[in-house]
Design an enzyme around this catalytic site. Structure first.
Site, PDB file in Angstrom:
ATOM      1  N   ASP A  32       0.864  -1.172   0.000  1.00  0.00           N
ATOM      2  CA  ASP A  32       0.000   0.000   0.000  1.00  0.00           C
ATOM      3  C   ASP A  32       0.907   1.229   0.000  1.00  0.00           C
ATOM      4  O   ASP A  32       2.098   1.134   0.311  1.00  0.00           O
ATOM      5  CB  ASP A  32      -0.897  -0.042   1.237  1.00  0.00           C
ATOM      6  CG  ASP A  32      -1.784   1.185   1.376  1.00  0.00           C
ATOM      7  OD1 ASP A  32      -2.335   1.635   0.354  1.00  0.00           O
ATOM      8  OD2 ASP A  32      -1.922   1.684   2.508  1.00  0.00           O
ATOM      9  N   ASP A  89      -0.191   5.032   1.029  1.00  0.00           N
ATOM     10  CA  ASP A  89      -0.399   6.029   2.081  1.00  0.00           C
ATOM     11  C   ASP A  89      -0.276   5.405   3.466  1.00  0.00           C
ATOM     12  O   ASP A  89      -0.923   4.410   3.779  1.00  0.00           O
ATOM     13  CB  ASP A  89      -1.780   6.669   1.943  1.00  0.00           C
ATOM     14  CG  ASP A  89      -1.924   7.455   0.649  1.00  0.00           C
ATOM     15  OD1 ASP A  89      -0.914   7.629  -0.060  1.00  0.00           O
ATOM     16  OD2 ASP A  89      -3.049   7.901   0.352  1.00  0.00           O
TER      17      ASP A  89
END
Length: 271
Positions: free
Chosen positions: A18, A20
């Site tokens: 991922d 963020d």
């Protein structure tokens, strides 16, 4: 922080990340909100409704109805945006706004996976025009972000692929089919419980700075939990910006970040 384990399989191995709060210590959308606002691509009035939707979404969970509403906000806000303008803003500001936010621990972990011959793949709900140059800056193998269709050089308002929730698992499975990855030997890293479908599809799931729900699941299932706390500027370790070749947007959260940024500054002034 435990090092990624070697796999006994001869099939290629991937590490899915991922973006963020996993690789960078903030929202990539928020990071670009100021330059987007300064260049006139967004304004606070247009962003207000999207900001509210994003705030409610982030505070209330990620059920299907809220996801659909946020997708509608993204589509409505970005319709008509000029693709070349978006690319130019991201290219011009990438190293200034993103490089100082990269977790040193994430950069080291990416390097460890690459040293073991693993492919490193970024999967993010942020638009490809933001995700792709960040991934290139970090030297990852490939990336997938949200894609919006383009007509005559402008975003049409139609989302081709929303790289969020279950769709991240779909993307991982498609990449495994295309590149021969053994998902049982692959790794995945995320901070959010919304990425449980991705974490559950690989054999080596990792929680990074997890939210409460993900921490609970990781603890119950014995998944490794990493604490990344050291965002540092990687300017000296990364190459100069390259041309962005990806198209598609899905940056309603950028507008949300711009509004929240402005509101937070106003509150500080009034305090």
């Amino acid at each position: 922080m435990s090092e990624p384990s070697s796999s006994p399989t001869t099939a290629p191995v991937a590490a899915f990340f991922d973006l963020d709060k996993t690789i960078i210590a903030s929202s990539s959308a928020l990071a670009f909100s100021k330059p987007f606002l300064q260049q006139g691509l967004i304004n606070r009035r247009a962003a207000l409704k999207s900001a509210y939707a994003q705030l409610v979404f982030s505070l209330s969970g990620a059920d299907a109805d809220r996801t659909d509403r946020l997708r509608a906000e993204i589509s409505a806000l970005c319709t008509g945006w000029d693709v070349s303008q978006v690319r130019a803003i991201v290219n011009e500001t990438l190293h200034d706004v993103v490089a100082p936010l990269v977790y040193a621990e994430a950069a080291d972990l990416i390097a460890e996976h690459k040293a073991q011959g693993h492919d490193v793949i970024v999967l993010s709900a942020t638009g490809e025009e933001v995700v792709t140059p960040i991934a290139e800056m970090l030297g990852t193998t490939r990336s997938i972000g949200t894609r919006m269709s383009v007509v005559d050089g402008r975003y049409s308002g139609e989302l081709e692929f929303y790289c969020y929730g279950e769709n991240k698992a779909v993307a991982a499975k498609q990449l495994a089919a295309e590149h021969g990855y053994d998902l049982s030997a692959c790794h995945a890293y995320s901070d959010s419980s919304t990425d449980l479908p991705l974490l559950e599809v690989v054999g080596q799931p990792h929680a990074v700075n997890p939210d409460r729900a993900l921490r609970k699941v990781a603890t119950e299932r014995g998944w490794p939990v990493h604490s990344f706390t050291n965002p540092v500027s990687l300017r000296a370790r990364i190459p100069a910006p390259s041309a962005v070749v990806a198209v598609g947007l899905g940056v309603g959260a950028v507008a949300a970040g711009a509004t929240l940024y402005g509101l937070s500054r106003r509150r500080r002034r009034d305090a």
